[in-house]
Design a protein around this motif. Sequence first.
Motif, PDB file in Angstrom:
ATOM      1  N   ILE A   1      12.047  21.736  39.270  1.00  0.00           N
ATOM      2  CA  ILE A   1      12.811  21.586  40.518  1.00  0.00           C
ATOM      3  C   ILE A   1      12.602  22.792  41.418  1.00  0.00           C
ATOM      4  N   HIS A   2      13.040  22.638  42.665  1.00  0.00           N
ATOM      5  CA  HIS A   2      13.126  23.785  43.564  1.00  0.00           C
ATOM      6  C   HIS A   2      14.416  23.666  44.358  1.00  0.00           C
ATOM      7  N   ILE A   3      14.870  24.800  44.861  1.00  0.00           N
ATOM      8  CA  ILE A   3      16.038  24.804  45.743  1.00  0.00           C
ATOM      9  C   ILE A   3      15.620  25.421  47.069  1.00  0.00           C
ATOM     10  N   ARG A   4      16.238  24.918  48.123  1.00  0.00           N
ATOM     11  CA  ARG A   4      16.019  25.470  49.455  1.00  0.00           C
ATOM     12  C   ARG A   4      17.226  25.107  50.307  1.00  0.00           C
ATOM     13  N   PRO A   5      17.460  25.869  51.377  1.00  0.00           N
ATOM     14  CA  PRO A   5      18.551  25.507  52.272  1.00  0.00           C
ATOM     15  C   PRO A   5      18.330  24.105  52.828  1.00  0.00           C
ATOM     16  N   LEU A   6      19.408  23.362  52.944  1.00  0.00           N
ATOM     17  CA  LEU A   6      19.321  22.027  53.520  1.00  0.00           C
ATOM     18  C   LEU A   6      19.089  22.122  55.020  1.00  0.00           C
ATOM     19  N   ALA A   7      18.291  21.200  55.545  1.00  0.00           N
ATOM     20  CA  ALA A   7      18.037  21.085  56.983  1.00  0.00           C
ATOM     21  C   ALA A   7      18.692  19.802  57.473  1.00  0.00           C
ATOM     22  N   LEU A   8      18.886  19.704  58.774  1.00  0.00           N
ATOM     23  CA  LEU A   8      19.479  18.481  59.322  1.00  0.00           C
ATOM     24  C   LEU A   8      18.674  17.243  58.947  1.00  0.00           C
ATOM     25  N   SER A   9      17.385  17.399  58.734  1.00  0.00           N
ATOM     26  CA  SER A   9      16.553  16.261  58.321  1.00  0.00           C
ATOM     27  C   SER A   9      16.895  15.771  56.912  1.00  0.00           C
ATOM     28  N   ASP A  10      17.682  16.543  56.152  1.00  0.00           N
ATOM     29  CA  ASP A  10      18.117  16.142  54.811  1.00  0.00           C
ATOM     30  C   ASP A  10      19.448  15.397  54.822  1.00  0.00           C
ATOM     31  N   ALA A  11      20.067  15.227  55.983  1.00  0.00           N
ATOM     32  CA  ALA A  11      21.423  14.666  56.051  1.00  0.00           C
ATOM     33  C   ALA A  11      21.512  13.258  55.458  1.00  0.00           C
ATOM     34  N   GLU A  12      20.556  12.403  55.735  1.00  0.00           N
ATOM     35  CA  GLU A  12      20.613  11.037  55.195  1.00  0.00           C
ATOM     36  C   GLU A  12      20.504  11.051  53.677  1.00  0.00           C
ATOM     37  N   ALA A  13      19.612  11.868  53.137  1.00  0.00           N
ATOM     38  CA  ALA A  13      19.472  11.956  51.683  1.00  0.00           C
ATOM     39  C   ALA A  13      20.743  12.538  51.057  1.00  0.00           C
ATOM     40  N   LEU A  14      21.360  13.498  51.725  1.00  0.00           N
ATOM     41  CA  LEU A  14      22.602  14.083  51.232  1.00  0.00           C
ATOM     42  C   LEU A  14      23.719  13.046  51.258  1.00  0.00           C
ATOM     43  N   GLN A  15      23.793  12.272  52.327  1.00  0.00           N
ATOM     44  CA  GLN A  15      24.808  11.217  52.392  1.00  0.00           C
ATOM     45  C   GLN A  15      24.601  10.210  51.259  1.00  0.00           C
TER      46      GLN A  15
ATOM     47  N   ILE B   1      18.982  20.760  45.833  1.00  0.00           N
ATOM     48  CA  ILE B   1      18.190  20.787  44.604  1.00  0.00           C
ATOM     49  C   ILE B   1      17.218  19.615  44.688  1.00  0.00           C
ATOM     50  N   PHE B   2      15.930  19.903  44.609  1.00  0.00           N
ATOM     51  CA  PHE B   2      14.896  18.892  44.812  1.00  0.00           C
ATOM     52  C   PHE B   2      13.965  18.826  43.603  1.00  0.00           C
ATOM     53  N   ILE B   3      13.508  17.622  43.278  1.00  0.00           N
ATOM     54  CA  ILE B   3      12.473  17.437  42.262  1.00  0.00           C
ATOM     55  C   ILE B   3      11.147  17.910  42.864  1.00  0.00           C
ATOM     56  N   ASN B   4      10.402  18.725  42.155  1.00  0.00           N
ATOM     57  CA  ASN B   4       9.135  19.243  42.681  1.00  0.00           C
ATOM     58  C   ASN B   4       8.148  18.140  43.025  1.00  0.00           C
ATOM     59  N   GLU B   5       7.961  17.199  42.122  1.00  0.00           N
ATOM     60  CA  GLU B   5       6.922  16.193  42.287  1.00  0.00           C
ATOM     61  C   GLU B   5       7.180  15.262  43.475  1.00  0.00           C
ATOM     62  N   SER B   6       8.409  14.780  43.604  1.00  0.00           N
ATOM     63  CA  SER B   6       8.727  13.791  44.646  1.00  0.00           C
ATOM     64  C   SER B   6       9.433  14.384  45.863  1.00  0.00           C
ATOM     65  N   HIS B   7       9.939  15.601  45.731  1.00  0.00           N
ATOM     66  CA  HIS B   7      10.755  16.259  46.770  1.00  0.00           C
ATOM     67  C   HIS B   7      12.065  15.517  47.023  1.00  0.00           C
ATOM     68  N   ARG B   8      12.503  14.710  46.053  1.00  0.00           N
ATOM     69  CA  ARG B   8      13.759  13.967  46.171  1.00  0.00           C
ATOM     70  C   ARG B   8      14.938  14.918  46.005  1.00  0.00           C
ATOM     71  N   LEU B   9      15.932  14.779  46.893  1.00  0.00           N
ATOM     72  CA  LEU B   9      17.170  15.552  46.804  1.00  0.00           C
ATOM     73  C   LEU B   9      18.011  14.973  45.673  1.00  0.00           C
ATOM     74  N   ILE B  10      18.323  15.796  44.662  1.00  0.00           N
ATOM     75  CA  ILE B  10      19.098  15.324  43.518  1.00  0.00           C
ATOM     76  C   ILE B  10      20.401  16.091  43.328  1.00  0.00           C
ATOM     77  N   GLY B  11      20.673  17.072  44.176  1.00  0.00           N
ATOM     78  CA  GLY B  11      21.907  17.829  44.010  1.00  0.00           C
ATOM     79  C   GLY B  11      22.043  18.926  45.036  1.00  0.00           C
ATOM     80  N   ARG B  12      23.096  19.676  44.849  1.00  0.00           N
ATOM     81  CA  ARG B  12      23.394  20.782  45.758  1.00  0.00           C
ATOM     82  C   ARG B  12      23.967  21.925  44.948  1.00  0.00           C
ATOM     83  N   ILE B  13      23.639  23.149  45.333  1.00  0.00           N
ATOM     84  CA  ILE B  13      24.173  24.341  44.680  1.00  0.00           C
ATOM     85  C   ILE B  13      24.539  25.341  45.766  1.00  0.00           C
TER      86      ILE B  13
END
Length: 185
Positions: free
Chosen positions: A8-22, A70-82
Amino acid sequence: MKLQAEEIHIRPLALSDAEALQQLRVENRDYHRSFEPIRPDDHFTLEFQQEQIRTSLLNSQNDTSYSFGIFINESHRLIGRITLSSVFRGPWQNANIGYYLDKGYIGRGYATEAVKLAVHCAFTQLKLHRVQGAVMPHNIPSIRVLEKSGFRYEGLARNYLHIHEVWEDHNIYAITCEEWHHFLP
């Protein structure tokens, strides 16, 4: 800022991540219900998630809180937040850590990897001295995450947080930069 582990990787969320976060929040609403305060219905809207991200970015600029997806490296899917929240400077140099994962990704070591990355950020980039986490005593998986990440048990905080109409006790765990350096391979 992007921090990467094996899976996995972590990075700050961007506004473009809002739908995935929802989507993450909606799909896990029932699963996380027993671990979180009561959330109003608007908490699960796209607008609320967008505002959360804006607030997170502002808090980072103000050095009061740092929130990462929190994102999966391979797919870049958002799977969580820290989040490293309640950053306190001065003589304490402390932050609280909180996290959640999509229920479908629990038990794979991703939360542990994310906590280790966030702690690395706290001690190397943010120059904090201490990170602490609070976990309800019956949340054994979350306790294991903190212990595997080098956190030590400090004690029980009675009636610590109001979770679904009940003041819940929480175990307090912490790690300091001195312990973290010793914990590294």
